[in-house]
Design a protein around this motif. Structure first.
Motif, PDB file in Angstrom:
ATOM      1  N   LEU A  87      43.599  44.517  30.688  1.00 57.05           N
ATOM      2  CA  LEU A  87      42.909  45.505  31.515  1.00 57.05           C
ATOM      3  C   LEU A  87      41.561  44.978  32.002  1.00 57.05           C
ATOM      4  CD1 LEU A  87      43.695  48.826  29.622  1.00 57.05           C
ATOM      5  CD2 LEU A  87      44.784  47.903  31.674  1.00 57.05           C
ATOM      6  N   LYS A  88      40.916  44.172  31.193  1.00 54.84           N
ATOM      7  CA  LYS A  88      39.653  43.575  31.613  1.00 54.84           C
ATOM      8  C   LYS A  88      39.876  42.602  32.770  1.00 54.84           C
ATOM      9  CE  LYS A  88      35.578  41.083  29.962  1.00 54.84           C
ATOM     10  NZ  LYS A  88      34.905  40.446  28.795  1.00 54.84           N
ATOM     11  N   THR A  89      40.972  41.820  32.702  1.00 50.19           N
ATOM     12  CA  THR A  89      41.256  40.891  33.799  1.00 50.19           C
ATOM     13  C   THR A  89      41.618  41.636  35.076  1.00 50.19           C
ATOM     14  OG1 THR A  89      43.628  40.640  33.271  1.00 50.19           O
ATOM     15  CG2 THR A  89      42.084  39.126  32.187  1.00 50.19           C
ATOM     16  N   VAL A  90      42.295  42.788  34.953  1.00 52.87           N
ATOM     17  CA  VAL A  90      42.620  43.618  36.122  1.00 52.87           C
ATOM     18  C   VAL A  90      41.331  44.097  36.775  1.00 52.87           C
ATOM     19  CG1 VAL A  90      43.633  45.799  36.889  1.00 52.87           C
ATOM     20  CG2 VAL A  90      44.873  44.342  35.275  1.00 52.87           C
ATOM     21  N   TYR A  91      40.393  44.584  35.947  1.00 49.62           N
ATOM     22  CA  TYR A  91      39.104  45.074  36.460  1.00 49.62           C
ATOM     23  C   TYR A  91      38.343  43.945  37.158  1.00 49.62           C
ATOM     24  CZ  TYR A  91      34.247  46.649  36.423  1.00 49.62           C
ATOM     25  OH  TYR A  91      32.970  46.957  36.787  1.00 49.62           O
ATOM     26  N   ASN A  92      38.268  42.782  36.527  1.00 49.96           N
ATOM     27  CA  ASN A  92      37.526  41.654  37.099  1.00 49.96           C
ATOM     28  C   ASN A  92      38.159  41.178  38.401  1.00 49.96           C
ATOM     29  OD1 ASN A  92      35.715  41.660  34.972  1.00 49.96           O
ATOM     30  ND2 ASN A  92      36.839  40.140  33.785  1.00 49.96           N
TER      31      ASN A  92
ATOM     32  N   GLU B 265      40.040  31.552  39.416  1.00 53.76           N
ATOM     33  CA  GLU B 265      39.906  31.533  37.965  1.00 53.76           C
ATOM     34  C   GLU B 265      40.264  32.892  37.353  1.00 53.76           C
ATOM     35  OE1 GLU B 265      37.674  30.487  40.101  1.00 53.76           O
ATOM     36  OE2 GLU B 265      37.512  28.332  39.723  1.00 53.76           O
ATOM     37  N   LYS B 266      39.814  33.982  37.997  1.00 59.10           N
ATOM     38  CA  LYS B 266      40.113  35.324  37.498  1.00 59.10           C
ATOM     39  C   LYS B 266      41.594  35.640  37.639  1.00 59.10           C
ATOM     40  CE  LYS B 266      35.497  37.094  38.415  1.00 59.10           C
ATOM     41  NZ  LYS B 266      34.671  37.983  39.283  1.00 59.10           N
ATOM     42  N   GLU B 267      42.192  35.152  38.717  1.00 59.54           N
ATOM     43  CA  GLU B 267      43.617  35.370  38.906  1.00 59.54           C
ATOM     44  C   GLU B 267      44.416  34.630  37.839  1.00 59.54           C
ATOM     45  OE1 GLU B 267      46.672  35.566  42.639  1.00 59.54           O
ATOM     46  OE2 GLU B 267      45.405  33.789  42.510  1.00 59.54           O
ATOM     47  N   GLU B 268      43.986  33.425  37.499  1.00 60.99           N
ATOM     48  CA  GLU B 268      44.667  32.645  36.474  1.00 60.99           C
ATOM     49  C   GLU B 268      44.596  33.366  35.123  1.00 60.99           C
ATOM     50  OE1 GLU B 268      43.146  28.724  35.945  1.00 60.99           O
ATOM     51  OE2 GLU B 268      44.829  28.097  34.686  1.00 60.99           O
ATOM     52  N   GLU B 269      43.424  33.949  34.806  1.00 56.63           N
ATOM     53  CA  GLU B 269      43.277  34.698  33.559  1.00 56.63           C
ATOM     54  C   GLU B 269      44.184  35.918  33.543  1.00 56.63           C
ATOM     55  OE1 GLU B 269      41.563  34.379  30.608  1.00 56.63           O
ATOM     56  OE2 GLU B 269      41.426  32.314  31.315  1.00 56.63           O
ATOM     57  N   PHE B 270      44.282  36.598  34.699  1.00 61.33           N
ATOM     58  CA  PHE B 270      45.143  37.772  34.796  1.00 61.33           C
ATOM     59  C   PHE B 270      46.595  37.407  34.535  1.00 61.33           C
ATOM     60  CE2 PHE B 270      48.108  39.981  37.709  1.00 61.33           C
ATOM     61  CZ  PHE B 270      48.171  41.203  37.048  1.00 61.33           C
ATOM     62  N   TYR B 271      47.092  36.368  35.195  1.00 66.12           N
ATOM     63  CA  TYR B 271      48.492  35.976  35.020  1.00 66.12           C
ATOM     64  C   TYR B 271      48.767  35.473  33.608  1.00 66.12           C
ATOM     65  CZ  TYR B 271      49.726  36.597  39.916  1.00 66.12           C
ATOM     66  OH  TYR B 271      49.995  37.147  41.140  1.00 66.12           O
TER      67      TYR B 271
ATOM     68  N   HIS C 100      45.575  52.741  36.725  1.00 67.29           N
ATOM     69  CA  HIS C 100      45.192  51.518  37.431  1.00 67.29           C
ATOM     70  C   HIS C 100      46.050  51.262  38.672  1.00 67.29           C
ATOM     71  CE1 HIS C 100      43.817  51.030  33.253  1.00 67.29           C
ATOM     72  NE2 HIS C 100      42.798  50.405  33.794  1.00 67.29           N
ATOM     73  N   ASN C 101      47.323  51.641  38.595  1.00 70.57           N
ATOM     74  CA  ASN C 101      48.244  51.547  39.737  1.00 70.57           C
ATOM     75  C   ASN C 101      48.227  50.156  40.378  1.00 70.57           C
ATOM     76  OD1 ASN C 101      50.221  52.662  41.447  1.00 70.57           O
ATOM     77  ND2 ASN C 101      48.702  53.076  43.025  1.00 70.57           N
ATOM     78  N   LEU C 102      48.458  49.144  39.579  1.00 69.13           N
ATOM     79  CA  LEU C 102      48.500  47.773  40.082  1.00 69.13           C
ATOM     80  C   LEU C 102      49.957  47.405  40.365  1.00 69.13           C
ATOM     81  CD1 LEU C 102      46.981  45.160  40.722  1.00 69.13           C
ATOM     82  CD2 LEU C 102      47.346  44.455  38.356  1.00 69.13           C
TER      83      LEU C 102
END
Length: 235
Positions: A13-18, A26-32, A115-117
Protein backbone atom coordinates in the motif's frame (compact mmCIF):
# COMPACT_ATOMS: atom_id res chain seq x y z
CA UNK A 1 -7.37 -15.59 14.49
CA UNK A 2 -8.14 -17.01 11.03
CA UNK A 3 -5.60 -16.77 8.22
CA UNK A 4 -7.54 -14.18 6.20
CA UNK A 5 -7.52 -11.82 9.20
CA UNK A 6 -3.71 -11.93 9.30
CA UNK A 7 -3.32 -10.79 5.68
CA UNK A 8 -1.88 -7.27 5.68
CA UNK A 9 0.16 -5.50 3.01
CA UNK A 10 1.45 -2.20 4.42
CA UNK A 11 4.53 -2.22 2.17
CA UNK A 12 2.43 -2.78 -0.95
CA UNK A 13 0.00 0.00 0.00
CA UNK A 14 2.91 2.34 0.63
CA UNK A 15 4.28 1.66 -2.86
CA UNK A 16 0.80 2.33 -4.34
CA UNK A 17 0.69 5.68 -2.52
CA UNK A 18 4.22 6.64 -3.62
CA UNK A 19 3.54 5.62 -7.22
CA UNK A 20 0.37 7.70 -7.44
CA UNK A 21 2.00 10.70 -5.74
CA UNK A 22 4.98 10.97 -8.07
CA UNK A 23 5.81 8.31 -10.66
CA UNK A 24 9.35 7.09 -11.20
CA UNK A 25 10.87 3.91 -12.59
CA UNK A 26 12.33 3.12 -9.17
CA UNK A 27 8.92 3.46 -7.46
CA UNK A 28 7.30 1.35 -10.14
CA UNK A 29 9.91 -1.36 -9.64
CA UNK A 30 9.20 -1.37 -5.88
CA UNK A 31 5.47 -1.62 -6.56
CA UNK A 32 5.83 -4.61 -8.89
CA UNK A 33 8.22 -6.28 -6.47
CA UNK A 34 5.67 -6.06 -3.63
CA UNK A 35 2.85 -7.02 -6.00
CA UNK A 36 4.54 -10.30 -6.86
CA UNK A 37 5.35 -11.38 -3.29
CA UNK A 38 2.15 -10.28 -1.49
CA UNK A 39 -0.89 -12.36 -0.54
CA UNK A 40 -4.44 -11.15 -1.18
CA UNK A 41 -8.05 -11.89 -0.35
CA UNK A 42 -10.30 -12.99 -3.20
CA UNK A 43 -14.07 -12.92 -2.52
CA UNK A 44 -15.85 -16.20 -3.21
CA UNK A 45 -19.28 -17.70 -2.60
CA UNK A 46 -19.64 -21.35 -1.60
CA UNK A 47 -22.78 -22.76 -3.21
CA UNK A 48 -25.07 -25.46 -1.85
CA UNK A 49 -23.24 -28.17 -3.83
CA UNK A 50 -19.95 -27.03 -2.22
CA UNK A 51 -18.75 -25.57 -5.50
CA UNK A 52 -16.92 -22.26 -5.35
CA UNK A 53 -18.14 -19.25 -7.34
CA UNK A 54 -15.61 -16.46 -7.75
CA UNK A 55 -16.98 -12.95 -7.27
CA UNK A 56 -16.18 -10.61 -10.16
CA UNK A 57 -16.71 -6.89 -10.58
CA UNK A 58 -17.55 -4.76 -13.62
CA UNK A 59 -16.39 -1.31 -14.63
CA UNK A 60 -18.67 1.37 -16.11
CA UNK A 61 -18.37 -0.15 -19.59
CA UNK A 62 -19.25 -3.66 -18.38
CA UNK A 63 -15.73 -5.14 -18.50
CA UNK A 64 -15.11 -7.86 -15.92
CA UNK A 65 -12.24 -7.82 -13.43
CA UNK A 66 -11.12 -9.87 -10.44
CA UNK A 67 -11.22 -7.96 -7.14
CA UNK A 68 -8.09 -8.22 -5.02
CA UNK A 69 -8.10 -7.06 -1.40
CA UNK A 70 -4.90 -6.32 0.48
CA UNK A 71 -6.32 -6.86 3.97
CA UNK A 72 -9.38 -7.87 5.97
CA UNK A 73 -10.44 -4.26 6.55
CA UNK A 74 -10.72 -3.59 2.82
CA UNK A 75 -12.38 -6.95 2.22
CA UNK A 76 -15.15 -6.02 4.63
CA UNK A 77 -16.17 -3.23 2.24
CA UNK A 78 -17.63 -5.95 -0.01
CA UNK A 79 -21.42 -5.87 0.17
CA UNK A 80 -23.25 -8.74 -1.51
CA UNK A 81 -26.51 -7.91 0.24
CA UNK A 82 -26.75 -11.35 1.85
CA UNK A 83 -23.34 -11.64 3.56
CA UNK A 84 -22.55 -14.81 1.62
CA UNK A 85 -19.14 -13.63 0.43
CA UNK A 86 -16.13 -15.32 2.00
CA UNK A 87 -12.40 -14.61 1.60
CA UNK A 88 -9.92 -16.98 -0.02
CA UNK A 89 -6.21 -16.30 0.33
CA UNK A 90 -4.58 -15.88 -3.10
CA UNK A 91 -1.09 -15.09 -4.32
CA UNK A 92 -0.36 -12.89 -7.32
CA UNK A 93 0.41 -16.01 -9.35
CA UNK A 94 -2.91 -17.58 -8.35
CA UNK A 95 -4.57 -14.55 -9.93
CA UNK A 96 -2.53 -15.04 -13.09
CA UNK A 97 -3.77 -18.64 -13.34
CA UNK A 98 -7.38 -17.45 -13.06
CA UNK A 99 -6.82 -14.82 -15.73
CA UNK A 100 -5.21 -17.40 -18.01
CA UNK A 101 -8.20 -19.71 -17.56
CA UNK A 102 -10.81 -17.03 -18.33
CA UNK A 103 -10.00 -14.76 -21.27
CA UNK A 104 -13.18 -12.78 -20.61
CA UNK A 105 -11.49 -11.17 -17.61
CA UNK A 106 -9.71 -7.88 -18.31
CA UNK A 107 -7.41 -7.89 -15.28
CA UNK A 108 -7.66 -7.30 -11.55
CA UNK A 109 -8.48 -4.36 -9.29
CA UNK A 110 -6.66 -3.84 -6.01
CA UNK A 111 -9.02 -2.65 -3.26
CA UNK A 112 -11.82 -1.59 -5.64
CA UNK A 113 -13.76 0.23 -2.90
CA UNK A 114 -10.84 2.29 -1.62
CA UNK A 115 -7.57 2.50 -3.58
CA UNK A 116 -9.21 1.24 -6.79
CA UNK A 117 -5.97 0.46 -8.60
CA UNK A 118 -6.79 -1.22 -11.91
CA UNK A 119 -4.24 -3.61 -13.41
CA UNK A 120 -5.01 -4.64 -16.97
CA UNK A 121 -3.73 -7.85 -18.52
CA UNK A 122 -0.96 -5.78 -20.11
CA UNK A 123 0.06 -4.35 -16.71
CA UNK A 124 0.13 -7.84 -15.23
CA UNK A 125 2.19 -9.21 -18.11
CA UNK A 126 4.55 -6.26 -17.67
CA UNK A 127 4.88 -7.02 -13.95
CA UNK A 128 5.92 -10.59 -14.76
CA UNK A 129 8.73 -9.29 -16.97
CA UNK A 130 9.72 -6.29 -14.82
CA UNK A 131 12.51 -5.22 -14.32
CA UNK A 132 13.84 -6.82 -17.53
CA UNK A 133 12.07 -4.07 -19.49
CA UNK A 134 14.06 -1.27 -17.86
CA UNK A 135 17.24 0.03 -19.45
CA UNK A 136 19.94 0.30 -16.85
CA UNK A 137 20.92 3.90 -16.15
CA UNK A 138 17.84 5.30 -17.89
CA UNK A 139 16.14 7.18 -15.05
CA UNK A 140 12.71 8.65 -15.73
CA UNK A 141 10.38 10.32 -13.26
CA UNK A 142 6.83 11.42 -14.00
CA UNK A 143 4.31 13.51 -12.07
CA UNK A 144 1.85 16.39 -12.28
CA UNK A 145 3.43 19.57 -13.77
CA UNK A 146 4.54 22.04 -11.09
CA UNK A 147 3.14 24.94 -13.16
CA UNK A 148 0.01 23.49 -14.68
CA UNK A 149 -0.43 24.75 -18.28
CA UNK A 150 -4.14 25.57 -18.21
CA UNK A 151 -4.15 27.37 -21.58
CA UNK A 152 -2.53 24.38 -23.27
CA UNK A 153 -4.96 21.97 -21.61
CA UNK A 154 -7.99 23.99 -22.67
CA UNK A 155 -6.76 24.11 -26.26
CA UNK A 156 -6.23 20.35 -26.23
CA UNK A 157 -9.78 19.87 -24.93
CA UNK A 158 -11.17 21.92 -27.82
CA UNK A 159 -9.18 19.83 -30.28
CA UNK A 160 -10.23 16.52 -28.73
CA UNK A 161 -13.91 17.49 -28.61
CA UNK A 162 -13.88 17.61 -32.43
CA UNK A 163 -12.04 14.30 -32.80
CA UNK A 164 -14.34 11.33 -32.21
CA UNK A 165 -11.41 8.88 -32.16
CA UNK A 166 -9.85 10.42 -29.01
CA UNK A 167 -11.13 8.61 -25.92
CA UNK A 168 -9.03 10.25 -23.21
CA UNK A 169 -5.85 12.24 -22.55
CA UNK A 170 -3.39 12.73 -19.68
CA UNK A 171 -0.91 15.58 -19.16
CA UNK A 172 2.14 14.88 -17.00
CA UNK A 173 5.61 16.26 -16.46
CA UNK A 174 8.53 14.00 -17.31
CA UNK A 175 12.14 14.31 -16.20
CA UNK A 176 14.56 12.21 -18.21
CA UNK A 177 18.33 12.57 -18.11
CA UNK A 178 17.86 15.85 -16.15
CA UNK A 179 15.68 17.30 -18.94
CA UNK A 180 12.14 18.43 -18.08
CA UNK A 181 9.35 18.08 -20.62
CA UNK A 182 5.57 17.87 -20.76
CA UNK A 183 4.17 14.44 -21.54
CA UNK A 184 0.83 14.19 -23.34
CA UNK A 185 -0.56 10.65 -23.32
CA UNK A 186 -3.51 10.14 -25.67
CA UNK A 187 -5.96 7.28 -25.93
CA UNK A 188 -6.76 6.92 -29.62
CA UNK A 189 -6.52 4.26 -32.32
CA UNK A 190 -5.79 6.92 -34.94
CA UNK A 191 -2.33 8.05 -33.83
CA UNK A 192 -0.85 8.47 -37.31
CA UNK A 193 -3.40 11.15 -38.18
CA UNK A 194 -4.07 12.72 -34.77
CA UNK A 195 -0.50 13.20 -33.49
CA UNK A 196 0.92 15.39 -36.30
CA UNK A 197 -2.25 17.52 -36.49
CA UNK A 198 -2.28 18.02 -32.72
CA UNK A 199 1.43 18.87 -32.67
CA UNK A 200 0.85 21.56 -35.28
CA UNK A 201 -2.31 22.83 -33.54
CA UNK A 202 -0.75 23.39 -30.11
CA UNK A 203 2.87 24.04 -31.10
CA UNK A 204 2.57 27.83 -31.00
CA UNK A 205 1.18 27.72 -27.44
CA UNK A 206 4.28 26.14 -25.94
CA UNK A 207 6.46 28.45 -23.88
CA UNK A 208 9.88 29.32 -25.26
CA UNK A 209 12.10 26.25 -24.98
CA UNK A 210 9.29 24.07 -23.60
CA UNK A 211 9.28 20.47 -24.83
CA UNK A 212 6.13 18.44 -25.38
CA UNK A 213 6.28 14.68 -25.94
CA UNK A 214 3.15 12.98 -27.29
CA UNK A 215 2.75 9.24 -26.78
CA UNK A 216 -0.06 6.74 -27.21
CA UNK A 217 -1.91 5.38 -24.21
CA UNK A 218 -2.03 2.04 -26.02
CA UNK A 219 1.69 1.47 -25.46
CA UNK A 220 3.61 -0.12 -22.63
CA UNK A 221 5.11 3.21 -21.60
CA UNK A 222 1.83 5.11 -21.89
CA UNK A 223 -0.11 2.59 -19.82
CA UNK A 224 2.46 2.47 -17.04
CA UNK A 225 3.16 6.18 -16.60
CA UNK A 226 -0.57 6.99 -16.39
CA UNK A 227 -1.32 4.33 -13.75
CA UNK A 228 -3.03 6.06 -10.84
CA UNK A 229 -3.55 9.40 -12.62
CA UNK A 230 -6.82 10.95 -13.76
CA UNK A 231 -7.21 12.05 -17.40
CA UNK A 232 -7.84 15.76 -17.97
CA UNK A 233 -10.01 14.81 -20.94
CA UNK A 234 -12.42 11.91 -21.23
CA UNK A 235 -14.93 11.35 -24.00
Amino acid sequence: MEEHETIKNPKLLKTVYNLKKNYSIEKEEEFYKELRISKYLLPIIIKSNNKIAIVKINDASGKEYLPSFTDWENFQLVNDGMNKTQPMVFTFYDYIKLLDSDLGLNGLVINPYSHNLVLSRENIQFSKEFPANIEKGNKVSVGIPEKYPHLLVNKCKRFFSKECSVECAFLLQMVKNNQISLLLVIGTKNTEEIFPRLDKYIGEDLANGEILDIVALDSEFGRNVTAGYTPFYKK
